[in-house]
Design a protein around this motif. Structure first.
Motif, PDB file in Angstrom:
ATOM      1  N   GLU A  34      14.277  -6.060  16.458  1.00 41.91           N
ATOM      2  CA  GLU A  34      15.191  -7.167  16.155  1.00 41.91           C
ATOM      3  C   GLU A  34      15.625  -7.915  17.406  1.00 41.91           C
ATOM      4  OE1 GLU A  34      18.139  -6.386  12.975  1.00 41.91           O
ATOM      5  OE2 GLU A  34      17.392  -4.324  13.103  1.00 41.91           O
ATOM      6  N   GLY A  35      15.478  -7.304  18.563  1.00 44.02           N
ATOM      7  CA  GLY A  35      15.876  -7.955  19.804  1.00 44.02           C
ATOM      8  C   GLY A  35      15.041  -7.446  20.955  1.00 44.02           C
ATOM      9  N   VAL A  36      14.998  -8.248  22.021  1.00 43.33           N
ATOM     10  CA  VAL A  36      14.225  -7.889  23.209  1.00 43.33           C
ATOM     11  C   VAL A  36      15.034  -8.269  24.434  1.00 43.33           C
ATOM     12  CG1 VAL A  36      12.093  -8.286  24.498  1.00 43.33           C
ATOM     13  CG2 VAL A  36      12.059  -8.365  22.000  1.00 43.33           C
ATOM     14  N   VAL A  37      15.069  -7.368  25.412  1.00 44.68           N
ATOM     15  CA  VAL A  37      15.695  -7.654  26.695  1.00 44.68           C
ATOM     16  C   VAL A  37      14.570  -7.790  27.711  1.00 44.68           C
ATOM     17  CG1 VAL A  37      17.283  -6.813  28.472  1.00 44.68           C
ATOM     18  CG2 VAL A  37      17.757  -6.338  26.060  1.00 44.68           C
ATOM     19  N   VAL A  38      14.512  -8.953  28.358  1.00 43.69           N
ATOM     20  CA  VAL A  38      13.480  -9.234  29.358  1.00 43.69           C
ATOM     21  C   VAL A  38      14.153  -9.764  30.618  1.00 43.69           C
ATOM     22  CG1 VAL A  38      11.661  -9.722  27.665  1.00 43.69           C
ATOM     23  CG2 VAL A  38      13.084 -11.581  28.516  1.00 43.69           C
ATOM     24  N   PRO A  39      13.471  -9.693  31.773  1.00 44.80           N
ATOM     25  CA  PRO A  39      14.033 -10.297  32.985  1.00 44.80           C
ATOM     26  C   PRO A  39      14.222 -11.800  32.779  1.00 44.80           C
ATOM     27  CG  PRO A  39      12.135  -8.916  33.515  1.00 44.80           C
ATOM     28  CD  PRO A  39      12.191  -9.036  32.019  1.00 44.80           C
ATOM     29  N   PHE A  40      15.231 -12.346  33.441  1.00 44.09           N
ATOM     30  CA  PHE A  40      15.570 -13.754  33.261  1.00 44.09           C
ATOM     31  C   PHE A  40      14.412 -14.673  33.625  1.00 44.09           C
ATOM     32  CE2 PHE A  40      17.500 -17.821  34.452  1.00 44.09           C
ATOM     33  CZ  PHE A  40      18.181 -18.093  33.290  1.00 44.09           C
ATOM     34  N   ASP A  41      13.689 -14.369  34.717  1.00 42.30           N
ATOM     35  CA  ASP A  41      12.575 -15.250  35.102  1.00 42.30           C
ATOM     36  C   ASP A  41      11.483 -15.244  34.037  1.00 42.30           C
ATOM     37  OD1 ASP A  41      11.807 -12.641  35.762  1.00 42.30           O
ATOM     38  OD2 ASP A  41      10.734 -13.246  37.579  1.00 42.30           O
ATOM     39  N   ARG A  42      11.291 -14.127  33.357  1.00 43.24           N
ATOM     40  CA  ARG A  42      10.323 -14.073  32.255  1.00 43.24           C
ATOM     41  C   ARG A  42      10.822 -14.909  31.083  1.00 43.24           C
ATOM     42  NH1 ARG A  42       5.468 -14.447  30.508  1.00 43.24           N
ATOM     43  NH2 ARG A  42       5.011 -13.192  28.697  1.00 43.24           N
ATOM     44  N   TRP A  43      12.110 -14.838  30.804  1.00 41.35           N
ATOM     45  CA  TRP A  43      12.695 -15.647  29.729  1.00 41.35           C
ATOM     46  C   TRP A  43      12.506 -17.130  30.032  1.00 41.35           C
ATOM     47  CZ3 TRP A  43      16.778 -19.125  29.840  1.00 41.35           C
ATOM     48  CH2 TRP A  43      17.179 -19.605  28.575  1.00 41.35           C
ATOM     49  N   GLU A  44      12.693 -17.514  31.291  1.00 42.14           N
ATOM     50  CA  GLU A  44      12.489 -18.920  31.658  1.00 42.14           C
ATOM     51  C   GLU A  44      11.040 -19.346  31.408  1.00 42.14           C
ATOM     52  OE1 GLU A  44      15.562 -20.271  35.075  1.00 42.14           O
ATOM     53  OE2 GLU A  44      14.054 -18.824  35.725  1.00 42.14           O
ATOM     54  N   GLN A  45      10.086 -18.478  31.739  1.00 43.69           N
ATOM     55  CA  GLN A  45       8.678 -18.774  31.483  1.00 43.69           C
ATOM     56  C   GLN A  45       8.427 -18.949  29.985  1.00 43.69           C
ATOM     57  OE1 GLN A  45       6.781 -15.369  33.197  1.00 43.69           O
ATOM     58  NE2 GLN A  45       6.805 -16.188  35.281  1.00 43.69           N
ATOM     59  N   LEU A  46       9.012 -18.073  29.189  1.00 42.09           N
ATOM     60  CA  LEU A  46       8.839 -18.152  27.742  1.00 42.09           C
ATOM     61  C   LEU A  46       9.457 -19.433  27.179  1.00 42.09           C
ATOM     62  CD1 LEU A  46       9.541 -14.417  26.844  1.00 42.09           C
ATOM     63  CD2 LEU A  46       7.319 -15.591  26.844  1.00 42.09           C
ATOM     64  N   GLU A  47      10.597 -19.824  27.719  1.00 43.52           N
ATOM     65  CA  GLU A  47      11.240 -21.078  27.306  1.00 43.52           C
ATOM     66  C   GLU A  47      10.340 -22.266  27.607  1.00 43.52           C
ATOM     67  OE1 GLU A  47      14.628 -22.392  26.185  1.00 43.52           O
ATOM     68  OE2 GLU A  47      14.076 -20.582  25.089  1.00 43.52           O
ATOM     69  N   GLU A  48       9.736 -22.256  28.792  1.00 41.96           N
ATOM     70  CA  GLU A  48       8.844 -23.353  29.176  1.00 41.96           C
ATOM     71  C   GLU A  48       7.622 -23.404  28.259  1.00 41.96           C
ATOM     72  OE1 GLU A  48       6.204 -24.485  33.055  1.00 41.96           O
ATOM     73  OE2 GLU A  48       8.276 -23.849  33.421  1.00 41.96           O
ATOM     74  N   LEU A  49       7.059 -22.238  27.960  1.00 45.50           N
ATOM     75  CA  LEU A  49       5.920 -22.189  27.042  1.00 45.50           C
ATOM     76  C   LEU A  49       6.305 -22.698  25.654  1.00 45.50           C
ATOM     77  CD1 LEU A  49       4.314 -18.759  28.006  1.00 45.50           C
ATOM     78  CD2 LEU A  49       3.346 -21.037  28.378  1.00 45.50           C
ATOM     79  N   ALA A  50       7.492 -22.332  25.201  1.00 48.09           N
ATOM     80  CA  ALA A  50       7.955 -22.787  23.884  1.00 48.09           C
ATOM     81  C   ALA A  50       8.117 -24.308  23.874  1.00 48.09           C
ATOM     82  CB  ALA A  50       9.262 -22.095  23.516  1.00 48.09           C
ATOM     83  N   GLU A  51       8.661 -24.865  24.959  1.00 47.67           N
ATOM     84  CA  GLU A  51       8.815 -26.316  25.044  1.00 47.67           C
ATOM     85  C   GLU A  51       7.451 -27.002  25.049  1.00 47.67           C
ATOM     86  OE1 GLU A  51      11.226 -27.074  28.488  1.00 47.67           O
ATOM     87  OE2 GLU A  51      12.989 -26.113  27.598  1.00 47.67           O
ATOM     88  N   ASP A  52       6.493 -26.424  25.806  1.00 47.21           N
ATOM     89  CA  ASP A  52       5.144 -26.985  25.843  1.00 47.21           C
ATOM     90  C   ASP A  52       4.512 -26.947  24.450  1.00 47.21           C
ATOM     91  OD1 ASP A  52       5.440 -27.374  28.559  1.00 47.21           O
ATOM     92  OD2 ASP A  52       4.132 -25.707  29.147  1.00 47.21           O
ATOM     93  N   ALA A  53       4.687 -25.836  23.747  1.00 46.28           N
ATOM     94  CA  ALA A  53       4.124 -25.702  22.403  1.00 46.28           C
ATOM     95  C   ALA A  53       4.764 -26.702  21.449  1.00 46.28           C
ATOM     96  CB  ALA A  53       4.309 -24.277  21.882  1.00 46.28           C
TER      97      ALA A  53
END
Length: 116
Positions: free
Chosen positions: A51-70
């Motif tokens: 139900e939830g995931v804890v990841v390093p902040f820099d990884r979260w930023e990468q995922l946010e960028e990928l989501a925006e690109d998608a």
């Protein structure tokens, strides 16, 4: 007592889901791991369901960028599909005409110049 439940993902990967109480207890340890460069996420939930995931902040930023690109790619695809279904053939501009309009040299391997 911690509960860890293996969960098979649709892509064939298997993850271990930690119960919420254990995840909360382990947050300080996770921070230490992240600072040490160990970026493996902490996946948690109740009843063995992720139900939830804890990841390093820099990884979260990468995922946010990928989501925006998608999201942008989806929007471009939708606009393109709409234009393809509504525009007439005579409304299209050739690649050569478009390149000339923007001052691009299509015979070059260089990047096009920045917009004016």
């Amino acid at each position: 007592m911690s509960t860890e439940t293996p969960q098979d993902r649709p892509n064939g990967d298997r993850v271990n889901v930690i119960d919420t109480a254990t995840a909360a207890y382990n947050l300080p340890r996770m921070l230490q791991r992240f600072r040490a460069g160990q970026a493996e996420p902490l996946i948690f939930g109740d009843d063995g369901r992720p139900e939830g995931v804890v990841v390093p902040f820099d990884r979260w930023e990468q995922l946010e960028e990928l989501a925006e690109d998608a999201e942008q790619a989806t929007e471009i695809r939708e606009v393109t599909q709409r234009r393809l279904t509504t525009n007439r053939a005579e409304d299209y501009v050739s690649a050569d005409d478009l390149a000339a309009e923007f001052g691009w040299n299509l015979d070059s391997d260089n990047e096009p110049p920045a917009p004016r």
